[in-house]
Design an enzyme around this catalytic site. Structure first.
Site, PDB file in Angstrom:
ATOM      1  N   GLU A 177      15.545  -1.566 -26.292  1.00 35.06           N
ATOM      2  CA  GLU A 177      14.271  -2.142 -25.905  1.00 35.06           C
ATOM      3  C   GLU A 177      13.360  -2.285 -27.123  1.00 35.06           C
ATOM      4  O   GLU A 177      12.738  -3.306 -27.347  1.00 35.06           O
ATOM      5  CB  GLU A 177      13.625  -1.242 -24.852  1.00 35.06           C
ATOM      6  CG  GLU A 177      12.325  -1.789 -24.280  1.00 35.06           C
ATOM      7  CD  GLU A 177      11.849  -0.995 -23.068  1.00 35.06           C
ATOM      8  OE1 GLU A 177      12.131   0.206 -23.001  1.00 35.06           O
ATOM      9  OE2 GLU A 177      11.198  -1.595 -22.205  1.00 35.06           O
ATOM     10  N   SER A 218       8.735  -2.696 -13.846  1.00 31.30           N
ATOM     11  CA  SER A 218       8.685  -4.141 -14.092  1.00 31.30           C
ATOM     12  C   SER A 218       9.684  -4.856 -13.194  1.00 31.30           C
ATOM     13  O   SER A 218      10.817  -4.407 -13.062  1.00 31.30           O
ATOM     14  CB  SER A 218       9.042  -4.452 -15.546  1.00 31.30           C
ATOM     15  OG  SER A 218       8.306  -3.654 -16.402  1.00 31.30           O
ATOM     16  N   ASN A 228       2.546   3.054 -28.430  1.00 33.46           N
ATOM     17  CA  ASN A 228       2.640   3.044 -29.893  1.00 33.46           C
ATOM     18  C   ASN A 228       2.245   4.384 -30.506  1.00 33.46           C
ATOM     19  O   ASN A 228       2.670   4.698 -31.623  1.00 33.46           O
ATOM     20  CB  ASN A 228       1.807   1.890 -30.457  1.00 33.46           C
ATOM     21  CG  ASN A 228       2.505   0.558 -30.259  1.00 33.46           C
ATOM     22  OD1 ASN A 228       3.472   0.480 -29.491  1.00 33.46           O
ATOM     23  ND2 ASN A 228       2.042  -0.477 -30.923  1.00 33.46           N
ATOM     24  N   GLU A 229       1.465   5.179 -29.780  1.00 38.16           N
ATOM     25  CA  GLU A 229       1.159   6.520 -30.275  1.00 38.16           C
ATOM     26  C   GLU A 229       2.454   7.340 -30.317  1.00 38.16           C
ATOM     27  O   GLU A 229       2.717   8.063 -31.281  1.00 38.16           O
ATOM     28  CB  GLU A 229       0.122   7.209 -29.367  1.00 38.16           C
ATOM     29  CG  GLU A 229      -1.289   6.663 -29.522  1.00 38.16           C
ATOM     30  CD  GLU A 229      -1.470   5.262 -28.955  1.00 38.16           C
ATOM     31  OE1 GLU A 229      -0.694   4.870 -28.047  1.00 38.16           O
ATOM     32  OE2 GLU A 229      -2.373   4.555 -29.426  1.00 38.16           O
ATOM     33  N   GLN A 269      13.364  -2.196 -13.949  1.00 34.00           N
ATOM     34  CA  GLN A 269      13.519  -0.867 -14.535  1.00 34.00           C
ATOM     35  C   GLN A 269      12.667   0.114 -13.741  1.00 34.00           C
ATOM     36  O   GLN A 269      11.661  -0.259 -13.148  1.00 34.00           O
ATOM     37  CB  GLN A 269      13.164  -0.857 -16.020  1.00 34.00           C
ATOM     38  CG  GLN A 269      11.771  -1.345 -16.383  1.00 34.00           C
ATOM     39  CD  GLN A 269      10.681  -0.309 -16.213  1.00 34.00           C
ATOM     40  OE1 GLN A 269      10.972   0.849 -15.922  1.00 34.00           O
ATOM     41  NE2 GLN A 269       9.442  -0.732 -16.351  1.00 34.00           N
TER      42      GLN A 269
END
Lengths: 319, 387
Positions: free
Chosen positions: B243, B160, B367-368, B125
């Site tokens: 995802e 990645s 996660n924020e 990606q």
């Protein structure tokens, strides 16, 4: 394999939710609380009659005995709605715990009276040092047992140790707790949208957003545990007690987190008796400890999982 | 609500189990994040393909088996039960594949999906840029139309698999005057195209799994554009949904970790704290909760529903669960936690897993950002900075 509620179940839950939000809003809780302050029972026969008219007292009573013949999954869904509306009438205790308990024992003589709302089933069990009922202790001349929950009346508990009763009641407490948590999250969210400070709604601040989002995560992942426990009880799985305990722990954690977050988001208002949040918060505290504390249920999970009786691992999702 | 498997589902489980027991490598593969391990993992992708297990939910015409999501979950459970290796092609099969299925032309599906399912083409990606991490709409790499090609110039990072993979995908600014979410286009490119330079980045654990990509007037045919020009943001959001939502982290992975954690606890029980014991129970409970929730999402999708912003709840949950399970294992290991290999020579997979778990709350949208999405789109709170 279909981990979903049916259309009928969702429609029933929505009907109950709409009914309760229309007839059982915070003003009703305040009115009942005021009645108790005057020394009267915090109950209103009109509320109980409304629940009877909806057929909810007969939800789990077989059709042959005049009920709706539904199952524990349906009942858990409605118990969550009772939590959401902070219902204090003993609908969950009598109709969703008492009825399946009596049915399991083969005691059917009182079912018709239960459907009619004439009989409320006491639930004596050794795990509860006191039990919720309809009469304030002050009216009994017994001042020592006063719940922090103003709408919850207590009397001294006695009883046996029937595990089926315990599991049914713990399951329905867990279902109420996720409904209570939903309601508290929604109250805090609505408050964060309208309360402005520093020129914007406080809900625009990430410090508020992230706390509320964490509550949403906890609730999202507690609910399926409760539904899975209800299905396990309904299907009579040997592992059902484990799943009930899991549900009680997960729902308690979600409700306690949401209660503390909701009061924090309300700021000083949250610390007053004027904001209705306290009814839901106090009910959560009470149910968190009733029918087996978090520690009691965690120990049951521990015993089954670490003890090796419960098969674990990816291939045992529904064991 | 019916929580029992049909006889067909149970038979399918037995079929997967038998194949996995016969084929999953007995020794763990070398980490995917180095040349040797990458090659081993690609070899495994081809072994999987030989059993036609590459991507079971895809139609047979594209190298799949045409199975439903419940069967996929059963497949994944058995995959992790058997200790199946990480999927070298996860960027392809779990993210790009479903995106092509939704937005690709028939020709693109034929061209890209089958080699992906068969492990013949491994995908990287290419989302982030140095100036566009959590804020992906800040992307500035350009793809300028020149006849029947786009000419790409710019830089991607944290890609990645890009150190070793064959192809990549990402979004690029095709309208140089556009701002933010507009003017972006989703483009697939051969990583060996002239003008692409890969610079592997050494990660926290010391290996090189991801890379920076430099594009210097890289010519990519326009037929490699997915959906229309300027549609990139919508396509990328769909990919991000796959995802965060269902595909990337199936519950079997975490249930397997929880089980290993229970076994680790039993070994270290004498020295373990009560807090560690409770954390082990939490690991089992949370991994089960994640599985129930996933079965619910699968049932919803099978009935025609879609995954929306609730994918963010999912991503927060699994990434923080993974980190906490590995943190607990590190505490149980005590002094041995620091060893890369234990005294018996075996790899300390808890340490590797702990290091990897620290990336979970960061990748696929930090996660924020997921908490912002949850607050704004699920709870309806005002957007950041809004008055």
């Amino acid at each position: 394999m279909d981990f979903r509620f049916s259309e009928d179940q969702l429609t029933l839950a929505e009907t109950v939710r709409d009914y309760l939000s229309g007839t059982h809003g915070p003003e009703v809780l305040r009115r009942l609380d005021a009645a108790k302050e005057q020394g009267n029972a915090p109950r209103d026969p009109a509320i109980w009659n409304g629940l009877i008219e909806m057929g909810l007292t007969g939800l789990l009573v077989p059709e042959a005995q005049g009920g709706l013949g539904m199952g524990l999954v349906d009942a858990a869904l409605i118990a969550a709605e009772c939590g959401r509306a902070c219902v204090s009438e003993p609908l969950v205790d009598t109709a969703f715990v008492g009825v399946p308990w009596l049915l399991a024992k083969g005691e059917t003589d009182q079912l018709a009276a239960i459907v009619a709302g004439e009989v409320k089933v006491p639930l004596p069990h050794a795990i509860n040092p006191w039990v919720a009922d309809d009469t304030p202790s002050r009216l009994r001349g017994n001042g020592e047992l006063v719940s922090v929950d103003p709408l919850r009346c207590l009397s001294k508990g006695t009883g046996g140790d029937d595990p089926h009763l315990l599991n049914l009641a713990a399951l329905m407490s867990a279902a109420q707790l996720v409904g209570l948590a939903d309601a508290m999250l929604s109250q805090a969210t609505e408050y964060a949208k309208i309360r402005t400070q520093f020129g914007q709604p406080i809900g625009a601040f990430q410090g508020i957003k992230h706390q509320l989002a964490s509550c949403a995560v906890a609730i999202e992942f507690a609910k399926p545990v409760v539904w899975r426990a209800a299905a396990a009880m309904q299907d009579g799985l040997d592992s059902a007690p484990l799943h009930v305990s899991h549900a009680k722990v997960a729902s308690t954690d979600a409700a306690m987190l949401t209660a503390e977050t909701a009061i924090q988001v309300h700021g000083a208002m949250g610390y007053t008796y004027e904001v209705d949040l306290h009814f839901w918060m106090k009910r959560s505290w009470a149910l968190a400890g009733a029918w087996g504390s978090r520690a009691f249920h965690l120990k049951r999970v521990d015993k089954a999982v670490l003890g090796g009786a419960q098969p674990i691992g990816p291939e045992h999702t529904f064991a | 609500m019916n929580l029992t498997y049909t006889p067909e589902q149970t038979a399918f489980r037995a079929e997967v189990r038998a194949w996995m027991e016969a084929h999953v490598p007995k020794e763990p593969l070398v980490t995917l994040e180095c040349r040797e391990g990458y090659d081993q993992h690609v070899e495994w992708e081809r072994t999987l393909a030989s059993g036609n297990w590459g991507m079971v939910t895809w139609p047979e015409a594209y190298g799949g088996r045409g199975l439903d999501l419940i069967q996929w979950l059963i497949f994944e459970e058995e995959y992790f039960r058997a200790g199946g290796p990480n999927r070298a092609n996860q960027n392809g099969i779990f993210l790009l594949g479903p995106t092509i299925m939704e937005f690709g032309t028939e020709e693109q599906k034929k061209r890209f999906l089958t080699p992906m399912a068969k492990g013949e083409v491994i995908w990287a990606q290419a989302w982030s840029e140095p100036g566009a991490g959590s804020d992906m709409a800040a992307i500035s790499s350009k793809a300028i139309r020149d006849g029947d090609h786009y000419v790409i110039t710019g830089q991607k990072t944290w890609s990645s698999r890009a150190a070793f993979a064959d192809w990549g995908f990402g979004i690029f600014r095709t309208d140089p005057d556009s701002k933010r979410h507009k003017g972006l286009t989703f483009i697939l490119f051969d990583l060996n195209t002239p003008g692409i330079t890969r610079r592997p980045i050494r990660q926290l654990h010391g290996d090189t799994g991801f890379a920076e990509l430099f594009f210097d007037e890289v010519r990519v045919p326009v037929e490699n554009c997915l959906a229309g020009e300027g549609e990139g943001w919508n396509v990328a959001m769909a990919t991000a949904g796959f995802e965060r939502g269902l595909m990337l982290r199936s519950p079997g992975r975490f249930q397997a970790t929880a089980k290993r954690l229970v076994e680790l606890y039993r070994k270290h029980e004498a020295d373990a704290s009560p807090a560690a014991r409770e954390a082990v129970m939490q690991a089992w409970m949370a991994s089960q909760a994640y599985a129930y929730n996933t079965y619910g999402v699968a049932a919803k999708i099978m009935a025609g529903g879609k995954i929306g912003a609730e994918a963010s709840l999912n991503k927060i949950f699994w990434s923080e669960l993974d980190r906490s399970m590995h943190r607990t294992a590190m505490a149980l290991l005590g002094a041995a936690a620091e060893l890369k290999r234990f005294e018996d020579g075996s790899v300390n997979q808890w340490l590797e897993g702990y290091i990897f778990s620290l990336s979970g709350p960061i990748y696929a949208g930090s996660n924020e950002v997921q908490r912002n999405i949850t607050a704004e789109r699920l709870l309806g709170l005002p957007r950041v900075g809004a008055g």
